[in-house]
Motif scaffolding. Sequence first.
Motif, PDB file in Angstrom:
ATOM      1  N   PRO A 109       0.807  -1.225   0.000  1.00 17.24           N
ATOM      2  CA  PRO A 109       0.000   0.000   0.000  1.00 17.24           C
ATOM      3  C   PRO A 109       0.840   1.276   0.000  1.00 17.24           C
ATOM      4  CG  PRO A 109      -0.838  -1.568   1.612  1.00 17.24           C
ATOM      5  CD  PRO A 109       0.478  -2.088   1.153  1.00 17.24           C
ATOM      6  N   VAL A 110       1.954   1.252   0.719  1.00 15.46           N
ATOM      7  CA  VAL A 110       2.842   2.414   0.755  1.00 15.46           C
ATOM      8  C   VAL A 110       3.436   2.661  -0.621  1.00 15.46           C
ATOM      9  CG1 VAL A 110       4.984   3.350   1.720  1.00 15.46           C
ATOM     10  CG2 VAL A 110       3.394   2.097   3.185  1.00 15.46           C
ATOM     11  N   LEU A 111       3.833   1.586  -1.302  1.00 21.39           N
ATOM     12  CA  LEU A 111       4.441   1.723  -2.626  1.00 21.39           C
ATOM     13  C   LEU A 111       3.421   2.225  -3.645  1.00 21.39           C
ATOM     14  CD1 LEU A 111       7.418   1.086  -3.180  1.00 21.39           C
ATOM     15  CD2 LEU A 111       6.679  -0.978  -4.363  1.00 21.39           C
ATOM     16  N   ALA A 122       7.774   3.571  -8.644  1.00 20.33           N
ATOM     17  CA  ALA A 122       8.229   3.251  -7.292  1.00 20.33           C
ATOM     18  C   ALA A 122       8.609   1.777  -7.235  1.00 20.33           C
ATOM     19  CB  ALA A 122       7.126   3.557  -6.277  1.00 20.33           C
ATOM     20  N   TYR A 123       9.656   1.460  -6.477  1.00 17.65           N
ATOM     21  CA  TYR A 123      10.226   0.118  -6.463  1.00 17.65           C
ATOM     22  C   TYR A 123      10.426  -0.369  -5.027  1.00 17.65           C
ATOM     23  CZ  TYR A 123      11.754   1.986 -10.981  1.00 17.65           C
ATOM     24  OH  TYR A 123      11.789   2.594 -12.210  1.00 17.65           O
ATOM     25  N   ALA A 124      10.365  -1.688  -4.885  1.00 16.59           N
ATOM     26  CA  ALA A 124      10.794  -2.347  -3.649  1.00 16.59           C
ATOM     27  C   ALA A 124      11.798  -3.416  -4.018  1.00 16.59           C
ATOM     28  CB  ALA A 124       9.601  -2.967  -2.919  1.00 16.59           C
ATOM     29  N   ALA A 125      12.778  -3.629  -3.149  1.00 10.78           N
ATOM     30  CA  ALA A 125      13.812  -4.621  -3.439  1.00 10.78           C
ATOM     31  C   ALA A 125      14.306  -5.257  -2.156  1.00 10.78           C
ATOM     32  CB  ALA A 125      14.981  -3.988  -4.187  1.00 10.78           C
ATOM     33  N   ILE A 126      14.785  -6.486  -2.275  1.00  5.54           N
ATOM     34  CA  ILE A 126      15.413  -7.195  -1.167  1.00  5.54           C
ATOM     35  C   ILE A 126      16.740  -7.762  -1.649  1.00  5.54           C
ATOM     36  CG2 ILE A 126      13.207  -7.799  -0.074  1.00  5.54           C
ATOM     37  CD1 ILE A 126      13.575 -10.634  -1.277  1.00  5.54           C
ATOM     38  N   LEU A 127      17.540  -8.230  -0.710  1.00  6.44           N
ATOM     39  CA  LEU A 127      18.787  -8.909  -1.036  1.00  6.44           C
ATOM     40  C   LEU A 127      18.504 -10.403  -1.126  1.00  6.44           C
ATOM     41  CD1 LEU A 127      21.673  -7.847  -1.503  1.00  6.44           C
ATOM     42  CD2 LEU A 127      22.205  -8.561   0.822  1.00  6.44           C
ATOM     43  N   SER A 128      18.810 -11.011  -2.265  1.00  8.79           N
ATOM     44  CA  SER A 128      18.524 -12.426  -2.483  1.00  8.79           C
ATOM     45  C   SER A 128      19.692 -13.067  -3.215  1.00  8.79           C
ATOM     46  CB  SER A 128      17.238 -12.579  -3.317  1.00  8.79           C
ATOM     47  OG  SER A 128      16.996 -13.919  -3.650  1.00  8.79           O
ATOM     48  N   VAL A 137       7.248  -3.265  -8.645  1.00  6.97           N
ATOM     49  CA  VAL A 137       7.351  -2.014  -9.392  1.00  6.97           C
ATOM     50  C   VAL A 137       5.941  -1.460  -9.534  1.00  6.97           C
ATOM     51  CG1 VAL A 137       8.031  -0.858 -11.525  1.00  6.97           C
ATOM     52  CG2 VAL A 137       9.358  -2.813 -10.701  1.00  6.97           C
ATOM     53  N   LYS A 138       5.727  -0.268  -9.040  1.00 10.68           N
ATOM     54  CA  LYS A 138       4.429   0.385  -9.149  1.00 10.68           C
ATOM     55  C   LYS A 138       4.564   1.591 -10.073  1.00 10.68           C
ATOM     56  CE  LYS A 138       2.552  -2.392  -6.165  1.00 10.68           C
ATOM     57  NZ  LYS A 138       1.548  -3.412  -6.589  1.00 10.68           N
ATOM     58  N   ALA A 139       3.702   1.642 -11.084  1.00  5.95           N
ATOM     59  CA  ALA A 139       3.786   2.694 -12.085  1.00  5.95           C
ATOM     60  C   ALA A 139       2.600   3.633 -11.983  1.00  5.95           C
ATOM     61  CB  ALA A 139       3.840   2.085 -13.482  1.00  5.95           C
ATOM     62  N   PRO A 140       2.826   4.929 -12.152  1.00  6.62           N
ATOM     63  CA  PRO A 140       1.694   5.858 -12.198  1.00  6.62           C
ATOM     64  C   PRO A 140       0.896   5.641 -13.482  1.00  6.62           C
ATOM     65  CG  PRO A 140       3.743   6.994 -12.721  1.00  6.62           C
ATOM     66  CD  PRO A 140       4.123   5.614 -12.298  1.00  6.62           C
ATOM     67  N   PRO A 141      -0.349   6.100 -13.537  1.00  7.46           N
ATOM     68  CA  PRO A 141      -1.179   5.898 -14.737  1.00  7.46           C
ATOM     69  C   PRO A 141      -0.544   6.473 -15.996  1.00  7.46           C
ATOM     70  CG  PRO A 141      -2.496   6.708 -12.898  1.00  7.46           C
ATOM     71  CD  PRO A 141      -1.074   6.809 -12.466  1.00  7.46           C
ATOM     72  N   ARG A 142      -0.690   5.739 -17.077  1.00  8.54           N
ATOM     73  CA  ARG A 142      -0.253   6.167 -18.413  1.00  8.54           C
ATOM     74  C   ARG A 142       1.237   6.459 -18.486  1.00  8.54           C
ATOM     75  NH1 ARG A 142      -4.793   8.606 -17.069  1.00  8.54           N
ATOM     76  NH2 ARG A 142      -3.737  10.521 -16.481  1.00  8.54           N
ATOM     77  N   SER A 143       2.013   5.764 -17.693  1.00 14.63           N
ATOM     78  CA  SER A 143       3.459   5.987 -17.726  1.00 14.63           C
ATOM     79  C   SER A 143       4.128   4.955 -18.622  1.00 14.63           C
ATOM     80  CB  SER A 143       4.037   5.885 -16.315  1.00 14.63           C
ATOM     81  OG  SER A 143       3.844   4.578 -15.809  1.00 14.63           O
ATOM     82  N   PRO A 144       5.196   5.336 -19.331  1.00 12.81           N
ATOM     83  CA  PRO A 144       5.915   4.378 -20.174  1.00 12.81           C
ATOM     84  C   PRO A 144       6.704   3.399 -19.310  1.00 12.81           C
ATOM     85  CG  PRO A 144       7.089   6.467 -20.106  1.00 12.81           C
ATOM     86  CD  PRO A 144       5.783   6.684 -19.378  1.00 12.81           C
ATOM     87  N   PRO A 145       7.031   2.212 -19.863  1.00 10.93           N
ATOM     88  CA  PRO A 145       7.833   1.250 -19.096  1.00 10.93           C
ATOM     89  C   PRO A 145       9.236   1.770 -18.847  1.00 10.93           C
ATOM     90  CG  PRO A 145       7.613   0.550 -21.384  1.00 10.93           C
ATOM     91  CD  PRO A 145       6.698   1.724 -21.211  1.00 10.93           C
ATOM     92  N   VAL A 146       9.874   1.249 -17.795  1.00 12.84           N
ATOM     93  CA  VAL A 146      11.240   1.644 -17.472  1.00 12.84           C
ATOM     94  C   VAL A 146      12.159   0.429 -17.564  1.00 12.84           C
ATOM     95  CG1 VAL A 146      10.582   3.586 -16.031  1.00 12.84           C
ATOM     96  CG2 VAL A 146      10.760   1.313 -15.031  1.00 12.84           C
ATOM     97  N   GLY A 147      13.460   0.685 -17.443  1.00 15.51           N
ATOM     98  CA  GLY A 147      14.425  -0.372 -17.680  1.00 15.51           C
ATOM     99  C   GLY A 147      14.528  -1.428 -16.595  1.00 15.51           C
ATOM    100  N   VAL A 148      14.097  -1.127 -15.365  1.00 14.34           N
ATOM    101  CA  VAL A 148      14.197  -2.072 -14.259  1.00 14.34           C
ATOM    102  C   VAL A 148      12.809  -2.617 -13.971  1.00 14.34           C
ATOM    103  CG1 VAL A 148      14.928  -2.431 -11.887  1.00 14.34           C
ATOM    104  CG2 VAL A 148      16.157  -0.798 -13.327  1.00 14.34           C
ATOM    105  N   VAL A 149      12.616  -3.892 -14.223  1.00 12.54           N
ATOM    106  CA  VAL A 149      11.299  -4.495 -14.107  1.00 12.54           C
ATOM    107  C   VAL A 149      11.209  -5.356 -12.851  1.00 12.54           C
ATOM    108  CG1 VAL A 149      10.941  -4.517 -16.601  1.00 12.54           C
ATOM    109  CG2 VAL A 149      11.997  -6.497 -15.491  1.00 12.54           C
ATOM    110  N   GLY A 237      14.694  -4.404   3.558  1.00 10.78           N
ATOM    111  CA  GLY A 237      14.617  -4.187   2.119  1.00 10.78           C
ATOM    112  C   GLY A 237      14.818  -2.714   1.827  1.00 10.78           C
ATOM    113  N   ALA A 238      14.499  -2.321   0.613  1.00  7.58           N
ATOM    114  CA  ALA A 238      14.660  -0.928   0.203  1.00  7.58           C
ATOM    115  C   ALA A 238      13.500  -0.537  -0.692  1.00  7.58           C
ATOM    116  CB  ALA A 238      15.974  -0.734  -0.538  1.00  7.58           C
ATOM    117  N   ILE A 239      13.158   0.745  -0.672  1.00  8.27           N
ATOM    118  CA  ILE A 239      12.192   1.269  -1.621  1.00  8.27           C
ATOM    119  C   ILE A 239      12.818   2.475  -2.313  1.00  8.27           C
ATOM    120  CG2 ILE A 239      10.171   0.428  -0.390  1.00  8.27           C
ATOM    121  CD1 ILE A 239       9.708   3.207   0.689  1.00  8.27           C
ATOM    122  N   GLY A 240      12.383   2.717  -3.557  1.00  9.19           N
ATOM    123  CA  GLY A 240      12.993   3.794  -4.324  1.00  9.19           C
ATOM    124  C   GLY A 240      12.065   4.397  -5.342  1.00  9.19           C
ATOM    125  N   LEU A 241      12.506   5.508  -5.927  1.00 10.76           N
ATOM    126  CA  LEU A 241      11.805   6.196  -6.999  1.00 10.76           C
ATOM    127  C   LEU A 241      12.784   6.463  -8.129  1.00 10.76           C
ATOM    128  CD1 LEU A 241       9.788   8.923  -5.029  1.00 10.76           C
ATOM    129  CD2 LEU A 241       8.789   7.059  -6.370  1.00 10.76           C
TER     130      LEU A 241
END
Length: 271
Positions: A109-111, A122-128, A137-149, A237-241
């Motif tokens: 929900p936060v992401l 917005a992204y979430a990641a863990i060490l694995s 990966v959470k994308a805003p409406p009508r946004s193009p794809p990004v390189g990190v999936v 973990g980590a979250i990012g933009l």
Amino acid sequence: MESNYSGRVSADLMDGRGEQVVHGGPKFRSVRRVFRILDLISEHGEGMTAKQLAREIGTSLSNCYYLINILADEGYIEKLPQCGGYRIGRAVSQLYENTRSDFDAHIEPVLDDLARRSQRHAYAAILSDGEMTVTQVKAPPRSPPVGVVEGFHGASHALALGKVLLASMGSEYVEAYIEGHGGLVAFTHRTIVQPAMLHAQLNKVRMVGLATDYEEFAPNLCCVASPVLGEENRVQGAIGLSTSIKHIRKEGHHLVVMIQRAAEEASALIK
């Protein structure tokens, strides 16, 4: 995970395979090549054609097509006719969805809210398995794809999310990471490839609770990330933009404030 984070800042932006031999005959080589194809497509995206993949994995074009077709049939990759390349398919995301951790379930929900409010990915990641793995990966409406999936695994030293996670593990872990990769791989001309420089930046990440990358993994991709802390302030973990190089100077301070606030909200949910 060991945590050495001691504080937060609101605007202090930081500027910045070898392959293991597997024995066992052709069957094992094919399995390894399948995973290598997935790694290459995940790392390089739509730019990898079948001919380039065949060259990278060390096999004939016909055999490469055979492996590609298996992955495509099972939904692990998708062909992009317009450019001749491939992208990671929905089956990979489904694998992660089926094995969602409590971490992902709690912070989702936060992401979602972070992507909506920032109008950025917005992204979430863990060490694995020793590497950063993007779990959401959470994308805003009508946004193009990004390189990190979602499902991306690797490039920990070149992405803000990965820097947060590496920093949480301490200097000895970072040294083992560098040694295990035969050095620091350069994804762009901005990637940090000097160990001393990486250690210095990770020390700063530990102190301020914030990591950045400026086109270090891919051109025109800039990111900020913060740790999500669990019990005893251990990094879970980590979250990012992410944003573009054009906008990072204009909106960098705003993104830092948003990501730190979201990291605090996410931490409260998992403690």
